[in-house]
Structures are given as structure tokens and as C-alpha cells.
Design a protein around this motif. Sequence first.
Motif, PDB file in Angstrom:
ATOM      1  N   PRO A 135     -45.644  11.078  27.253  1.00 49.83           N
ATOM      2  CA  PRO A 135     -45.040  10.625  25.943  1.00 49.83           C
ATOM      3  C   PRO A 135     -45.487  11.054  24.748  1.00 49.83           C
ATOM      4  CG  PRO A 135     -45.468   8.903  27.726  1.00 49.83           C
ATOM      5  CD  PRO A 135     -46.100   9.960  28.184  1.00 49.83           C
ATOM      6  N   LEU A 136     -47.074  11.300  24.925  1.00 51.19           N
ATOM      7  CA  LEU A 136     -47.316  11.985  23.650  1.00 51.19           C
ATOM      8  C   LEU A 136     -46.577  13.253  23.162  1.00 51.19           C
ATOM      9  CD1 LEU A 136     -51.275  11.576  24.275  1.00 51.19           C
ATOM     10  CD2 LEU A 136     -49.900   9.792  23.501  1.00 51.19           C
ATOM     11  N   THR A 137     -46.365  14.109  24.322  1.00 47.68           N
ATOM     12  CA  THR A 137     -45.766  15.356  24.221  1.00 47.68           C
ATOM     13  C   THR A 137     -44.317  14.991  23.469  1.00 47.68           C
ATOM     14  OG1 THR A 137     -46.970  16.425  25.768  1.00 47.68           O
ATOM     15  CG2 THR A 137     -44.758  17.185  25.140  1.00 47.68           C
ATOM     16  N   VAL A 152     -46.648  25.693  17.448  1.00 46.47           N
ATOM     17  CA  VAL A 152     -46.939  24.725  17.767  1.00 46.47           C
ATOM     18  C   VAL A 152     -47.076  24.220  19.129  1.00 46.47           C
ATOM     19  CG1 VAL A 152     -46.791  22.078  16.991  1.00 46.47           C
ATOM     20  CG2 VAL A 152     -46.393  23.708  15.110  1.00 46.47           C
ATOM     21  N   TYR A 153     -48.159  23.928  19.781  1.00 44.42           N
ATOM     22  CA  TYR A 153     -48.150  23.660  21.159  1.00 44.42           C
ATOM     23  C   TYR A 153     -48.890  22.146  21.390  1.00 44.42           C
ATOM     24  CZ  TYR A 153     -48.464  25.204  26.003  1.00 44.42           C
ATOM     25  OH  TYR A 153     -48.363  25.502  27.498  1.00 44.42           O
ATOM     26  N   PRO A 154     -48.126  20.984  21.120  1.00 43.96           N
ATOM     27  CA  PRO A 154     -48.540  19.799  20.885  1.00 43.96           C
ATOM     28  C   PRO A 154     -49.459  19.337  21.773  1.00 43.96           C
ATOM     29  CG  PRO A 154     -46.158  19.999  20.529  1.00 43.96           C
ATOM     30  CD  PRO A 154     -46.419  21.110  21.133  1.00 43.96           C
ATOM     31  N   HIS A 155     -49.454  19.322  23.227  1.00 40.89           N
ATOM     32  CA  HIS A 155     -50.183  18.561  23.987  1.00 40.89           C
ATOM     33  C   HIS A 155     -50.240  19.345  25.403  1.00 40.89           C
ATOM     34  CE1 HIS A 155     -50.683  15.391  21.072  1.00 40.89           C
ATOM     35  NE2 HIS A 155     -49.368  15.360  21.221  1.00 40.89           N
ATOM     36  N   LEU A 197     -52.004  28.922  15.307  1.00 36.95           N
ATOM     37  CA  LEU A 197     -51.824  28.041  16.393  1.00 36.95           C
ATOM     38  C   LEU A 197     -52.144  26.611  16.061  1.00 36.95           C
ATOM     39  CD1 LEU A 197     -50.879  27.803  19.457  1.00 36.95           C
ATOM     40  CD2 LEU A 197     -53.528  28.360  19.879  1.00 36.95           C
ATOM     41  N   ILE A 198     -51.230  25.588  16.268  1.00 32.95           N
ATOM     42  CA  ILE A 198     -51.754  24.084  15.994  1.00 32.95           C
ATOM     43  C   ILE A 198     -51.454  23.662  17.645  1.00 32.95           C
ATOM     44  CG2 ILE A 198     -50.841  21.980  14.995  1.00 32.95           C
ATOM     45  CD1 ILE A 198     -49.749  23.436  12.780  1.00 32.95           C
ATOM     46  N   LEU A 199     -52.567  22.721  17.711  1.00 28.14           N
ATOM     47  CA  LEU A 199     -52.925  22.084  19.154  1.00 28.14           C
ATOM     48  C   LEU A 199     -53.160  20.656  19.000  1.00 28.14           C
ATOM     49  CD1 LEU A 199     -55.007  24.769  21.058  1.00 28.14           C
ATOM     50  CD2 LEU A 199     -52.657  24.510  21.192  1.00 28.14           C
ATOM     51  N   GLY A 200     -52.924  20.012  19.876  1.00 28.06           N
ATOM     52  CA  GLY A 200     -53.169  18.492  19.720  1.00 28.06           C
ATOM     53  C   GLY A 200     -53.904  17.970  20.883  1.00 28.06           C
ATOM     54  N   ALA A 201     -54.107  16.605  20.819  1.00 24.69           N
ATOM     55  CA  ALA A 201     -54.965  15.880  21.976  1.00 24.69           C
ATOM     56  C   ALA A 201     -54.470  16.174  23.263  1.00 24.69           C
ATOM     57  CB  ALA A 201     -54.594  14.395  21.469  1.00 24.69           C
ATOM     58  N   ARG A 202     -55.430  16.164  24.213  1.00 22.43           N
ATOM     59  CA  ARG A 202     -55.482  16.200  25.546  1.00 22.43           C
ATOM     60  C   ARG A 202     -54.986  17.714  25.953  1.00 22.43           C
ATOM     61  NH1 ARG A 202     -58.273  12.659  27.129  1.00 22.43           N
ATOM     62  NH2 ARG A 202     -57.355  12.570  29.051  1.00 22.43           N
ATOM     63  N   THR A 203     -55.042  18.651  24.995  1.00 14.22           N
ATOM     64  CA  THR A 203     -54.913  20.159  25.234  1.00 14.22           C
ATOM     65  C   THR A 203     -56.242  20.493  26.150  1.00 14.22           C
ATOM     66  OG1 THR A 203     -53.791  20.539  23.166  1.00 14.22           O
ATOM     67  CG2 THR A 203     -55.079  22.363  24.495  1.00 14.22           C
ATOM     68  N   GLY A 204     -55.731  21.076  27.538  1.00 12.35           N
ATOM     69  CA  GLY A 204     -56.731  21.903  28.522  1.00 12.35           C
ATOM     70  C   GLY A 204     -57.466  21.113  29.205  1.00 12.35           C
ATOM     71  N   TYR A 205     -57.079  20.021  29.602  1.00 12.25           N
ATOM     72  CA  TYR A 205     -57.980  19.263  30.496  1.00 12.25           C
ATOM     73  C   TYR A 205     -57.404  19.221  31.952  1.00 12.25           C
ATOM     74  CZ  TYR A 205     -54.987  14.875  30.615  1.00 12.25           C
ATOM     75  OH  TYR A 205     -53.833  14.130  30.824  1.00 12.25           O
TER      76      TYR A 205
END
Length: 682
Positions: A426-428, A467-470, A492-500
Motif C-alpha cells: 500500500p505504501l507503494t 523515482v523508485y518509491p519503495h 535518484l529518489i528512494l523512499g522507506a522500506r527500500t532494500g530490505y
Amino acid sequence: MEKALHMKRIELGVCYYPEHWPEELWEDDFKRMKDLGFSIIRMAEFAWTIFEPEEGRFSFDFFDSAINLAHQHGLKVVLGTPTATPPAWLTHRYPEVLNVSQAGTPYQHGMRRHYNYNSPVYRELSARITRKMAEHYKDHPAVIGWQIDNELNCEINVFYSEADHQAFRTWLQQKYGTLDQLNQAWGAVFWNQTYTDWEQVHLTRPTVSDSPNPHQALDEKRFISDSAISFAALQAEILRETAPNQWVTTNGLFGHLDSHKMTDELLDFFAYDSYPNFSTIYPDKGDKPLLDRKWSWNLSAVRSISPTFAVFEQQSGPGGWVNRMEQPAPKPGQMRLWTYQSIAHGADMVLYFRWRTANIGTEIYWHGINDYHNKPNRRVEEARKIGKELNSIGERLAESRYKAQAAIVRDYDNEWDGELDHWHGPLTQESTMAWVKAFQYQHIPADALYIRPDMKAEELLKYKLLVYPHAAILTQGTAALLSEYVQKGGRLILGARTGYKNEHGHCNMAPFPGPVSEICGVSVEDFTRVGPYEEAPGIRLEGSEGGRISAGQFNEVLKAESGQAEILAVYEGSYFSGKPALVKNPYGEGFAYYYGGVFNLQLAEELLKESGLSKPVDWVKVPETVELAVREHQNGSTFVFLLNFDHSPQEIKVEKEAKNLLNGKIVSGSMTMNPFDVLILE
């Protein structure tokens, strides 16, 4: 090889179902189609029983008559293979072809798309009807191409027949080789799910609390996509072999299907079915919903598959099925607006759905250009206007390409994993729509960009901003690709929960944001959801005039790890007040931004200002209710589309002389666009 539609002019047409109408109507229908400027019709995608009334007995007389008559009137024909609706004799004799619910209930005859892709007998009979049709029509002068099936994975995109369970085991054996590898990939040691025999392995089945193994669920969606592609390949290979002079495509853009892979492997180009009014009855969440303008984002996703494409079903009337009349009628001008919306975003062929509203069956409330009475109406006259315009300008526009300087990045693994994972799914959706609105309202044309396994940095570097949000699932390969993009000057813009998560959906045993920590220059120190009785914290951008911005319902507390990292915003109004929320990090020749939350429209617009990105056409001043899109030709011609999605007149200003392509007049200065009006400036 690029998969794109190559046409010498923008082609206009319509979906036609001769099996629904008395034969004495056909000739008048075809005459009126030509009078409206139509040149192509699509037919036969639901007509299996007419071609094969009994198993093994084939008849082409009915459609021969219809296609020959269409040819006499100068109409080209796209034929659909009829496998979306199997005959009653088939499902009765071979019930194993039916799709089955997760609980084990077969879906019965009476609707459509009630079959499964992996039944051996259904594949055999689908291949046979495809071959018979291709052999019969391969040299027909009117038939220009084929649509495989119809809207793969529409209506339903999960499959649980016995054939699917068996095929899933085979797919897993090919993917993992051994049960040990499968158990490791699925984390099966958790809750004692370890498998000791392949016969124990199934697609997801009903579980306590409806909570399946997440790694199994991710593989299930990958398998469903491969199953659909395999079924399409069965038909595509026959069409290529039997009718090599006719193109092959299919229509859709539905869930659990990698349409990029399917198009790359099987099709000449991709086709889409465009119904903008869906977004008026199911609007996007958040501030200032886009409504039917949101369909421009859907078309951007199609354009990421084929830079020029076909629309095989363009909405022309109010929508609904027999048990619901749910969509309003297009307002005067909206059908024309939606047509040019499709063309602005890359459609070089547009076929309306449908010629005449069905007076039988499930779709009696899904209206077409003509009403039941078959008398003139305003939609017919609107189609006539469009046909006249495209007859004049269609050659100029054809094969020009949409021009974007930014892109919102997506990938299938995160889309599919996000269906089950409510941390990032849902965040995405929320963040993506915030960015779509920001680009739209700031008049910055943007693409959808899907990360593909063989993608090179050069494909990213044509964009000034990504922009790669999540990106929860983020492989080392994708991280390296993004790193090269930023190093070579990208933003590049990234958001929370990236790369986990890794490719299996396992959480990485490393500080977030995992593989892109170095690019971003941060680590995640803490994180939390906002509780039901808590107020969301805020952030305030340094130097911004926008004031306090809500930080939303999920927050990551950041720690700057790079000595060059610049903290652009900190949290306010929480136990982590004063901690970094947004960080900008120089990396090589570019910059990476990491935001520890969910993007909203206000923040996205502030970040666009911060990044320095602005609209590409500075000589046109338009209000935010008017979409600006640009198509460019290799010969240097540029076409600026202005689309007024508002119900009221809008004032625009053209600050240099330009040609209005739709009427040939030179325009400049202040102008008024009527509700739902269109301008194309050259």
C-alpha cells in the motif's frame, strides 16, 4: 529488439461482433464505419463455437461472409483467437480445463475466462483452433494481424486446478532443482513447513488466518505469469509459423503477468484496453484525485512495453454489466479527449469499444458508439469529428515518440510481493500516485520504467530524475544499476522500506536500506507505524516555503553515514523529533535522495523543485487542470498535446507562434480551451 507498432498513419477503428447482429445490418454498419473515417475492425475473439460447433468439425462460412464484406468496404480486420471463452461442449466433455478457486470449487460455464492455462487438453484444443484459423485466414487480404486470446488474467488472475498444482511442481523443479533448495528459498524451516517429497508441494491453499507462506506466494505469482506466457506462446508460435505476414499481439495489462517479458518474447507490439471512466468511480486516494486523467499513468505503463502501441478497446460510452450500471456517460467532448489522451501517450492505432451497444448478454449496459436503436447520437458525431481530424493529421503524428525527462520506477516482484506484504504494497500505491500527480500538475511528462534483468545504465541515463518509491525487494544487480546511474549524473529518489528483502522475499541481515546504503549515504536507525490514536509527525524542508508537511503513517528514522550527506528535513512532533527524515547524498556526478516515509503530493512537488526539474515546454502556460504531453519525431518535429480534463473552460497562454495541428491555424497569446478540449501545437 524494440517491440513497437509501426504505422504510416494513426489508424482509427472499432470492435465489431457480427455474430450478435442480423446479417442484413452488416453492410450498413461497414458503410457507416468508413463514413466516420474508420479503417480497422476487430472481431471473433469470443466466437469459438461458430468456428468449431462440434469437436473436430470446423466451419468458416459465417466469418468468411463478414470479413469478405468488410474487405469490400475497404476495412482491415484484426482477428482474435477465441480461447478466452471455451465452448460449452468443451467444458462439459473436459471439466478438467476449468479454473478452480483456492478452496477447490470449479468455475463453471456461463461467464468468460473460466479455464486454466495448464490443462493439457485445453492447450491441445486451443492450439488446434488457432492453427485452423491461421491456415484459413493467413492469405486473406483484409486480415492484417492477430490478437491472442483476450485480456489474459482479466476477471481472475489466480489458478488452482489440479493441472496448475502439477505444473507448479514442474516449474519449481526447474527453478530450484532440489527440495533442499526449495525449502531454503521458501524459508520452510519456519513453522515446520519443510517438504520431503515433491507431491507435498502445492500452490497456496487456504490457511489459518488466511496467511500463506510469503515466499511461496511470491513464487506462485511468478509461476502464474509464466503459465500465461506459455499459453500465449503456444498460439504465437503457430501464428508465426502459419501466418508469417500478419502481425501478432495481445491486449490487456492485468495482474500476475509480466507483460514486458511476454511482449519481448512473443509479440510484435503490445495492445491495451483503455477505459478512463473507471478512475472516476474508483478514484485514487489522497489530495486532488486525477480521475480520468489518471489513465495517462496507465498508458505510461503500456508505453514502457511498446513505445508506440495499439488501443484495442477505447471507451466510447457509459460502462456497466447486466447487474450494474456504474459509470456515467462520457460528457460531450470526453470521448475525443480520451482518444487524444491515448494518442498523446503513444497509441498509433485506436479501436473503439464497441460499434453498437449489445442488446443481449452480460454487457447490455456497456455502451458503444451506437445505441441499441442504431440511430444517430452525439457519440457518433463526436467519432466523425475525430475521424476527420485524424484523416488530416494522422500521417504527421504516426511513429513519433512520447518525450519524458523523468520516470517512476517499478518492477513486478515488488508489485506481486506487495499484494501480501502490507508493509510496502500500500505504501507503494500511495507514493506512486503522489508522484504521478506531482508530474501531471507540474506539467513534467514522465514515463513508467520497469526494471528488467538485462537492463543497462544507458536506458536509465536518458532520464534526469528517477523515482523508485519503495523498492523493498532490491537485488544486488539492481543496486549496481542504480549506482551506475547516479555515478554518471542521474538523480535518484528512494523512499522507506527500500532494500530490505532479497529476491526470495527474505529480509536482509544488514542495516537498511541494504544494497543502496552507500548511494544514499544513510542507514535506518529506527522505524515505526503511527498508532490508531496517534497523530502523524510532520517534516519541514530546509529553505522551503511550503511549511509543515505530514510525514504520514509510517516513518523511518535516518542516520547520515556519509560525511557529504545533507539533511534536508527532520521530523517534528514525535519522540524522534529532530531526527533526519530526508537526506540528499552526492554520489559520483549525481545525487541520491532517501526519504524515510510515504510520499504525498506536497512533498513530491517540493522535491521536484529541489531537484531542479521543470516542464520541458516553457513557452506554453497552462493551469494544472490541463495535461501537457510531448511527442517527438526522428525528423525533429515536436507535437505538444494540451488536454483539458476539467468540466469548465481553461485559460492558456502560448508565448510564441505555433501551429494548431487540429485546424491548421497559427495561434499565439491567450486562448480559452473549452471543457474537455484538445490542442496539438507544432
